[in-house]
Design a protein around this motif. Structure first.
Motif, PDB file in Angstrom:
ATOM      1  N   ASP A   1      40.535  39.638  27.250  1.00 46.43           N
ATOM      2  CA  ASP A   1      40.323  40.230  28.573  1.00 46.43           C
ATOM      3  C   ASP A   1      39.885  41.690  28.411  1.00 46.43           C
ATOM      4  O   ASP A   1      40.658  42.531  27.931  1.00 46.43           O
ATOM      5  CB  ASP A   1      41.609  40.154  29.388  1.00 46.43           C
ATOM      6  CG  ASP A   1      41.410  40.497  30.853  1.00 46.43           C
ATOM      7  OD1 ASP A   1      40.647  41.441  31.139  1.00 46.43           O
ATOM      8  OD2 ASP A   1      42.025  39.844  31.714  1.00 46.43           O
ATOM      9  N   SER A   2      38.659  41.986  28.781  1.00 51.09           N
ATOM     10  CA  SER A   2      38.123  43.332  28.605  1.00 51.09           C
ATOM     11  C   SER A   2      38.925  44.372  29.370  1.00 51.09           C
ATOM     12  O   SER A   2      39.008  45.541  28.950  1.00 51.09           O
ATOM     13  CB  SER A   2      36.656  43.380  29.046  1.00 51.09           C
ATOM     14  OG  SER A   2      36.545  43.014  30.419  1.00 51.09           O
ATOM     15  N   ARG A   3      39.527  43.970  30.472  1.00 48.57           N
ATOM     16  CA  ARG A   3      40.319  44.915  31.248  1.00 48.57           C
ATOM     17  C   ARG A   3      41.647  45.198  30.557  1.00 48.57           C
ATOM     18  O   ARG A   3      42.116  46.335  30.502  1.00 48.57           O
ATOM     19  CB  ARG A   3      40.563  44.359  32.651  1.00 48.57           C
ATOM     20  CG  ARG A   3      41.212  45.338  33.603  1.00 48.57           C
ATOM     21  CD  ARG A   3      41.177  44.770  35.006  1.00 48.57           C
ATOM     22  NE  ARG A   3      41.858  43.479  35.059  1.00 48.57           N
ATOM     23  CZ  ARG A   3      43.157  43.326  35.342  1.00 48.57           C
ATOM     24  NH1 ARG A   3      43.901  44.387  35.560  1.00 48.57           N
ATOM     25  NH2 ARG A   3      43.692  42.135  35.387  1.00 48.57           N
ATOM     26  N   LEU A   4      42.248  44.147  29.990  1.00 50.92           N
ATOM     27  CA  LEU A   4      43.556  44.304  29.349  1.00 50.92           C
ATOM     28  C   LEU A   4      43.478  44.966  27.979  1.00 50.92           C
ATOM     29  O   LEU A   4      44.499  45.434  27.465  1.00 50.92           O
ATOM     30  CB  LEU A   4      44.237  42.939  29.214  1.00 50.92           C
ATOM     31  CG  LEU A   4      44.634  42.254  30.529  1.00 50.92           C
ATOM     32  CD1 LEU A   4      45.303  40.916  30.255  1.00 50.92           C
ATOM     33  CD2 LEU A   4      45.547  43.142  31.366  1.00 50.92           C
ATOM     34  N   THR A   5      42.272  45.019  27.412  1.00 45.29           N
ATOM     35  CA  THR A   5      42.163  45.687  26.109  1.00 45.29           C
ATOM     36  C   THR A   5      42.434  47.179  26.226  1.00 45.29           C
ATOM     37  O   THR A   5      42.602  47.856  25.202  1.00 45.29           O
ATOM     38  CB  THR A   5      40.760  45.482  25.505  1.00 45.29           C
ATOM     39  OG1 THR A   5      39.768  45.924  26.445  1.00 45.29           O
ATOM     40  CG2 THR A   5      40.522  44.011  25.166  1.00 45.29           C
ATOM     41  N   ARG A   6      42.503  47.683  27.465  1.00 44.34           N
ATOM     42  CA  ARG A   6      42.794  49.106  27.661  1.00 44.34           C
ATOM     43  C   ARG A   6      44.296  49.391  27.683  1.00 44.34           C
ATOM     44  O   ARG A   6      44.707  50.474  28.083  1.00 44.34           O
ATOM     45  CB  ARG A   6      42.177  49.587  28.982  1.00 44.34           C
ATOM     46  CG  ARG A   6      40.669  49.519  29.015  1.00 44.34           C
ATOM     47  CD  ARG A   6      40.121  50.136  30.296  1.00 44.34           C
ATOM     48  NE  ARG A   6      40.405  49.336  31.480  1.00 44.34           N
ATOM     49  CZ  ARG A   6      41.300  49.652  32.418  1.00 44.34           C
ATOM     50  NH1 ARG A   6      42.024  50.743  32.286  1.00 44.34           N
ATOM     51  NH2 ARG A   6      41.486  48.885  33.469  1.00 44.34           N
ATOM     52  N   TYR A   7      45.098  48.424  27.249  1.00 43.55           N
ATOM     53  CA  TYR A   7      46.548  48.614  27.345  1.00 43.55           C
ATOM     54  C   TYR A   7      47.013  49.760  26.453  1.00 43.55           C
ATOM     55  O   TYR A   7      46.471  50.015  25.385  1.00 43.55           O
ATOM     56  CB  TYR A   7      47.280  47.319  26.975  1.00 43.55           C
ATOM     57  CG  TYR A   7      47.392  47.037  25.501  1.00 43.55           C
ATOM     58  CD1 TYR A   7      48.484  47.485  24.767  1.00 43.55           C
ATOM     59  CD2 TYR A   7      46.411  46.311  24.827  1.00 43.55           C
ATOM     60  CE1 TYR A   7      48.606  47.229  23.403  1.00 43.55           C
ATOM     61  CE2 TYR A   7      46.518  46.052  23.468  1.00 43.55           C
ATOM     62  CZ  TYR A   7      47.611  46.521  22.765  1.00 43.55           C
ATOM     63  OH  TYR A   7      47.722  46.275  21.424  1.00 43.55           O
TER      64      TYR A   7
ATOM     65  N   LEU B   1      48.086  50.012  31.501  1.00 43.60           N
ATOM     66  CA  LEU B   1      46.699  50.190  31.089  1.00 43.60           C
ATOM     67  C   LEU B   1      46.311  51.661  31.159  1.00 43.60           C
ATOM     68  O   LEU B   1      46.854  52.431  31.961  1.00 43.60           O
ATOM     69  CB  LEU B   1      45.776  49.375  31.996  1.00 43.60           C
ATOM     70  CG  LEU B   1      46.085  47.881  32.131  1.00 43.60           C
ATOM     71  CD1 LEU B   1      45.128  47.230  33.099  1.00 43.60           C
ATOM     72  CD2 LEU B   1      46.015  47.192  30.776  1.00 43.60           C
TER      73      LEU B   1
ATOM     74  N   SER C   1      44.364  54.531  32.476  1.00 45.58           N
ATOM     75  CA  SER C   1      43.829  54.661  33.831  1.00 45.58           C
ATOM     76  C   SER C   1      42.370  55.100  33.805  1.00 45.58           C
ATOM     77  O   SER C   1      42.005  56.040  33.118  1.00 45.58           O
ATOM     78  CB  SER C   1      44.662  55.683  34.614  1.00 45.58           C
ATOM     79  OG  SER C   1      44.135  55.836  35.910  1.00 45.58           O
TER      80      SER C   1
ATOM     81  N   ASP D   1      40.814  54.605  37.063  1.00 41.09           N
ATOM     82  CA  ASP D   1      40.710  54.826  38.511  1.00 41.09           C
ATOM     83  C   ASP D   1      41.992  55.499  38.966  1.00 41.09           C
ATOM     84  O   ASP D   1      43.070  54.918  38.874  1.00 41.09           O
ATOM     85  CB  ASP D   1      40.526  53.491  39.236  1.00 41.09           C
ATOM     86  CG  ASP D   1      40.389  53.669  40.746  1.00 41.09           C
ATOM     87  OD1 ASP D   1      40.427  54.826  41.218  1.00 41.09           O
ATOM     88  OD2 ASP D   1      40.240  52.641  41.450  1.00 41.09           O
TER      89      ASP D   1
ATOM     90  N   SER E   1      44.417  53.496  40.957  1.00 45.33           N
ATOM     91  CA  SER E   1      45.018  52.283  40.381  1.00 45.33           C
ATOM     92  C   SER E   1      46.346  52.605  39.739  1.00 45.33           C
ATOM     93  O   SER E   1      46.538  53.682  39.151  1.00 45.33           O
ATOM     94  CB  SER E   1      44.055  51.694  39.336  1.00 45.33           C
ATOM     95  OG  SER E   1      44.674  50.613  38.656  1.00 45.33           O
TER      96      SER E   1
ATOM     97  N   GLU F   1      50.252  45.988  34.815  1.00 41.59           N
ATOM     98  CA  GLU F   1      50.090  44.553  35.013  1.00 41.59           C
ATOM     99  C   GLU F   1      51.332  43.831  34.541  1.00 41.59           C
ATOM    100  O   GLU F   1      51.961  44.239  33.555  1.00 41.59           O
ATOM    101  CB  GLU F   1      48.879  44.024  34.215  1.00 41.59           C
ATOM    102  CG  GLU F   1      47.542  44.578  34.663  1.00 41.59           C
ATOM    103  CD  GLU F   1      47.014  43.917  35.919  1.00 41.59           C
ATOM    104  OE1 GLU F   1      47.494  42.794  36.233  1.00 41.59           O
ATOM    105  OE2 GLU F   1      46.152  44.512  36.587  1.00 41.59           O
TER     106      GLU F   1
END
Length: 285
Positions: free
Chosen positions: A251-257, A272, A274, A276, A279, A283
């Motif tokens: 998950d490209s979004r979750l790789t920012r954890y 994650l 940030s 934004d 946001s 998660e």
């Protein structure tokens, strides 16, 4: 008319006995003197023989075999042992040489043996450092794979070993005393991380913070991503982490954890990085 009494001459009567006693004492003294002379002669002979055999070139070391080195060189081991390249092997005190080797904190075990007429064998087992216990104020201790403190930190090896923060001197293992709960938790984590295919990957651990109240937080990789593990249930938490990592990598979004909270394996929270400001960057999975 009174009869005149005469006393017996006791000295004359006992002369043979006294002479026999005198001769016995002389013989005993002579035997003792002869024994002392024989002992002195034997001692002198032994000393002469010892000097001869420990100095003769016949027993000079022609081969000194040194094995088991990882950190040390052959020459360093011989210097620690106090053995020169042309040592007489009979002049080497094996027990004393072993003690010299074990006095070095990096040497965990050592054996020294000789092979007549000209060979010496030295075998060592070096300590394998597991982690650096950072106690603050530039004080630290190195622990081995068994969790034993074997050396004070001297400023070296800090770039390759996991660094452990949060422990105090009361947590350090002492012979004959049980380790603290916090230290036992740390060693459990290290054992799990050392297992094959462990999601924690011992080689990837940069540092671990042990908190006496909330437990362990592991920081991994160059970016020091945190995995909060708390206390207890570490095998279950590692298993949950192993199942979670493929999903994070896909998950490209979750790789920012930046943080994985595994305090509760039934409610894993991922923080994650940030991008934004509006946001929350958190998660649950």
């Amino acid at each position: 008319m009174k009869r005149k009494t005469t006393r017996n001459n006791r000295f004359k009567k006992n002369t043979p006995a006294r002479r026999a006693l005198f001769r016995a004492r002389v013989a005993f003294a002579a035997k003792g003197l002869l024994g002392a002379l024989a002992l002195a002669a034997a001692s002198g002979a032994f000393i002469f023989a010892y000097d001869y055999f420990t100095q003769t070139q016949y027993f000079q070391a022609r081969q000194i075999v040194v094995t088991g080195m990882q950190r040390f060189s052959r020459q360093q081991v011989m210097e620690i042992a106090g053995i020169g390249p042309k040592a007489n092997i009979l002049s080497v005190n094996l027990a004393t040489t072993r003690k010299r080797l074990l006095a070095d904190p990096w040497i965990a075990e050592a054996t020294v043996s000789r092979e007549i007429p000209s060979n010496l064998h030295i075998d060592i087992r070096e300590e394998v450092p597991l982690a650096l216990l950072d106690m603050g104020s530039d004080e630290g201790f190195l622990i081995n794979l068994a969790g034993e403190v074997f050396k004070r930190w001297d400023g070296s090896n800090d770039d390759v070993l996991p660094r452990v923060h949060g422990l105090d001197h009361g947590d350090l293992p002492v012979s004959g005393m049980p380790a603290s709960e916090t230290f036992r938790a740390l060693m459990t984590l290290f054992r799990l991380a050392a297992e094959k295919d462990s999601p924690l990957h011992l080689s990837g651990i940069r540092r671990i913070r042990m908190d006496h109240e909330i437990g362990a937080t592991v920081y991994r990789g160059e970016d020091n991503r945190a995995v909060k593990l708390g206390f207890g249930h570490y095998p279950e938490k590692c298993k949950a982490l192993g199942k979670l990592m493929p999903r994070l990598n896909r998950d490209s979004r979750l790789t920012r954890y930046t943080v994985i909270d595994l305090f509760d394996v039934d409610r894993i929270v991922i923080t994650l990085a940030s991008v934004d400001p509006s946001s929350s960057g958190r998660e649950e999975v």
